[in-house]
Scaffold this active site. Structure first.
Site, PDB file in Angstrom:
ATOM      1  CD  GLU A   1      -1.695  -2.353   1.718  1.00 57.54           C
ATOM      2  OE1 GLU A   1      -0.514  -2.533   2.092  1.00 57.54           O
ATOM      3  OE2 GLU A   1      -2.564  -3.240   1.818  1.00 57.54           O
TER       4      GLU A   1
ATOM      5  CG  HIS B   1     -10.563  -6.576   7.836  1.00 50.87           C
ATOM      6  ND1 HIS B   1      -9.613  -7.102   8.665  1.00 50.87           N
ATOM      7  CD2 HIS B   1     -10.145  -6.846   6.573  1.00 50.87           C
ATOM      8  CE1 HIS B   1      -8.663  -7.673   7.936  1.00 50.87           C
ATOM      9  NE2 HIS B   1      -8.957  -7.527   6.666  1.00 50.87           N
TER      10      HIS B   1
END
Lengths: 335, 348
Positions: B83, B152
């Site tokens: 990322e 998450h």
């Protein structure tokens, strides 16, 4: 690499311009109490000069906190850099960035960067632009032996390799990350050994020899431009001063070591190599030395005589568009 | 192409939030060759070149389905799990002539790439004295309620209100998703686009044609006279459900859908509070140094004389998102908590 007279003189001029900028600009900045965060690249001139000599104005380059040399070698004007160091409105960044953020997008200079390793993916992204838009441009990512240990370098090398991007990763190994020796902090003997992990060429080269730098960079840039993907070049070099102007490097390295490296000075090395060939005379180079001194005199004068930014410029260029009142709502700033 | 949108447009039909996102990406990529998209599983299967460049997944939530078939591997890039590098590269690409869209699969992963957003995307224009534009869009996901636990499920949009140089939008339905994503992509500043996982399947009327909604403008989704409820993303619909219930006991609530976390449309909220004299902000993010807290304090500073009750908030607790459903159900603000908060402000 065969070089004509003009090319040789240009290399010399770039190196002495960098040296003079560092030797003059940094103390001048200190005297004006502008910043403690100014990092000299004196001693490392051959790397910036040799690498950037292989690039065009359209090619991209991302730099580091020790980036004055990279800027000059990429064509940024010393006087606007000096004005930037002095915090003037005429500075390369209008006095908003200082030494650690000098940028010139018109020269593909994507900024010196105050976060170690942070400019590396920007260069990768610029290379992606070149690839997607088929511009044929190359991007160089400079970092040091300190930056070599940032995770972002490893992700970026992997990404550039799988996408075959036109990037040249350039490590200036000057032996120390602040005061921490590279040999302590690196798991491999050489940073260039790590290239194997990303399936790209990795070369370890003498960074005090501008001709060796030109050769290696020339090959890596040609490879990138041809669409054959990235390379990793590690140049062994040395910074003559401390991390900043305020630390005493003798607290972590010896006088003997400094003398050893100063004896290999890249500018002197150039003279020792070129003068015996007879095409260029010592007088010519001495004359260029004087011109570099004069250029810095003029740069300091230009910077000193330049206006400071208007207070209201604090609010400029945060965004391209944003409700102006929201930048200061509730702050009682008075401007 | 229009810059204003009207649901009265003849091409309006009901589509899902996820379809609206997908349609917007398709239209923006067709309109402008400089728009590219990258991220993990954007195509899936790395575009399965051996089978003729088709996607395997089209995004973990199928918002990018079909893009690689239509626009090819140069403009639709599956990334490795890196990322920091690909978001940094998207920022570098956006500062050199592309309009890169990068997807961070869940906002919970922001830690690994935050430096690129905060120190490069947000600051380059300022540090460089205005020399550069960074028309970068980061698409990401928020929202609890799916048993996905603490890494998450978070809703970290408020940290993006905090950083000068970044913008952020929080669509609440298919219509606002399409218009705000188009606005984000066309904007010359870096914008974070927050998709709530709990909205993907929700259908709503969306014009077929391309349109943009203004970044930084809230909207009133229910007019009322007695109290202002401000919702963020999916919480807007918790507010409207609570308002319907409150109406039965004679409390007429106005509901504002914030839509943008930077700029924040404080004026829209303050104008409403000046009429209703009461405020509750409903925020799925955690409470301390939060968007809810900020809006309450701004209203207290600028509309103190109009208030009949303390500006108040209903938020997630100051805890990570728990896994077990019995715990998670209590975590997310719900109608009952909004109603009881409102009732207290009316001394009921």
């Amino acid at each position: 690499m065969e070089m004509d007279r003009d090319t040789l003189l240009k290399l010399y001029k770039t190196m002495i311009t960098i040296r003079n900028f560092e030797e003059r600009g940094i103390p001048e900045t200190g005297q004006r109490r502008m910043s403690a965060s100014v990092h000299s690249s004196a001693g490392q001139e051959a790397v910036a000069t040799g690498v950037c000599s292989q690039l065009t104005d359209e090619d991209y380059m991302g730099s580091t906190h020790r980036g004055h040399g990279h800027c000059i070698a990429k064509g940024v004007e010393p006087r606007v850099m000096m004005a930037e160091l002095f915090g003037r409105a005429t500075g390369s960044n209008k006095g908003k960035g200082g030494s650690m953020h000098i940028a010139d997008m018109s020269k593909g200079m994507l900024g010196t960067n105050g976060v170690v390793g942070a400019s590396i993916p920007l260069a990768v992204g610029a290379a992606l632009t070149s690839k997607v838009k088929k511009l044929g441009r190359v991007a160089v990512a400079f970092f040091g032996d300190g930056g070599a240990n940032q995770g972002i370098l490893h992700e970026s090398m992997n990404l550039a390799s799988i996408w075959k991007l036109p990037v040249v990763f350039v490590c200036e190994n000057n032996g120390y990350a602040m005061s921490t020796p590279a040999e302590y902090a690196l798991s491999t003997a050489q940073v260039s050994d790590r290239a194997a992990g990303y399936d790209m060429p990795g070369l370890h080269i003498d960074g005090m020899d501008v001709f060796a730098v030109c050769d290696a960079a020339g090959e890596a840039v040609a490879r990138a431009r041809a669409g054959d993907g990235p390379s990793l070049l590690e140049f062994e070099t040395y910074r003559y001063y401390g991390h900043t102007v305020f630390d005493d490097p003798l607290t972590y390295r010896s006088k003997e070591e400094e003398d050893h490296w100063r004896a290999r000075d890249p500018i002197q090395h150039f003279r020792n190599t070129v003068l015996p060939l007879g095409d260029i005379t010592a007088e010519e180079l001495d004359q260029m030395d004087q011109e570099a001194v004069d250029m810095m005199e003029e740069a300091v004068k230009f910077a000193d005589e330049s206006p400071l930014p208007e207070e209201i410029e604090l609010y400029d260029d945060v965004y391209v568009s944003y409700p102006a009142a929201e930048l200061k709502r509730g702050t009682n700033m008075g401007i | 192409m229009t810059t204003t949108a009207s649901l009265a447009t003849s091409g309006t039909r009901e589509i899902q939030f996820r379809e609206a996102v997908n349609e917007c990406l398709r239209q923006e990529m067709a309109l402008d060759d400089s728009v590219i998209i990258m991220g993990e599983e954007i195509a899936g299967g790395a575009g399965r070149e051996d089978q003729g460049v088709v996607d395997a997944w089209g995004g973990p939530f199928r918002t990018t389905v079909g893009l690689i078939q239509e626009f090819g591997r140069d403009r639709v890039l599956d990334t490795p799990l890196s990322e920091a590098a690909f978001i940094g590269a998207a920022i570098g690409a956006s500062s050199t002539g592309l309009r890169a869209v990068a997807e961070l699969m869940f906002i919970d992963f922001i830690g690994v790439c935050m430096d690129q957003l905060v120190n490069n995307a947000a600051k380059m224009r300022y540090m460089f004295g205005g020399q550069v534009k960074v028309p970068f869009t980061m698409m990401t996901r928020i929202g609890a309620g799916f048993g996905a636990a603490a890494q998450h499920s978070e809703s970290y949009y408020s940290i993006f209100s905090h950083f000068p140089g970044l913008k952020g939008v929080v669509p609440s339905d298919a219509y606002t998703a399409k218009g705000l994503l188009a606005a984000a992509i066309r904007d010359d500043d870096p914008v974070v686009f927050f998709e709530h996982k709990g909205l993907y399947g929700e259908k709503g009327p969306v014009p077929e044609e391309s349109y943009v909604l203004p970044i930084g403008k809230a909207r009133t989704v229910r007019a009322g006279t007695d109290i202002t409820l401000v919702g963020i993303s999916k919480m807007t619909w918790v507010c409207t459900a609570a308002a319907e219930e409150l109406a039965k006991s004679g409390i007429d609530a106005e509901v504002i859908d914030l839509l943008s976390v930077s700029p924040i449309d404080y004026d829209h909220v303050i104008d409403s509070v000046k009429r209703t004299h009461r405020l509750v902000v409903v925020d799925e993010d955690t409470p301390i140094c939060s968007l809810a807290g900020d809006i309450c304090s701004r209203v207290a500073e600028e509309a103190f004389d109009y208030l009949d009750a303390p500006p108040s908030r209903v938020t997630a607790p100051h805890t990570p998102v728990p896994y077990s459903r019995v715990l998670e159900n209590n975590y997310v603000p719900n109608e009952a908590r909004v109603i009881s908060t409102v009732e207290k402000l009316f001394n009921r």
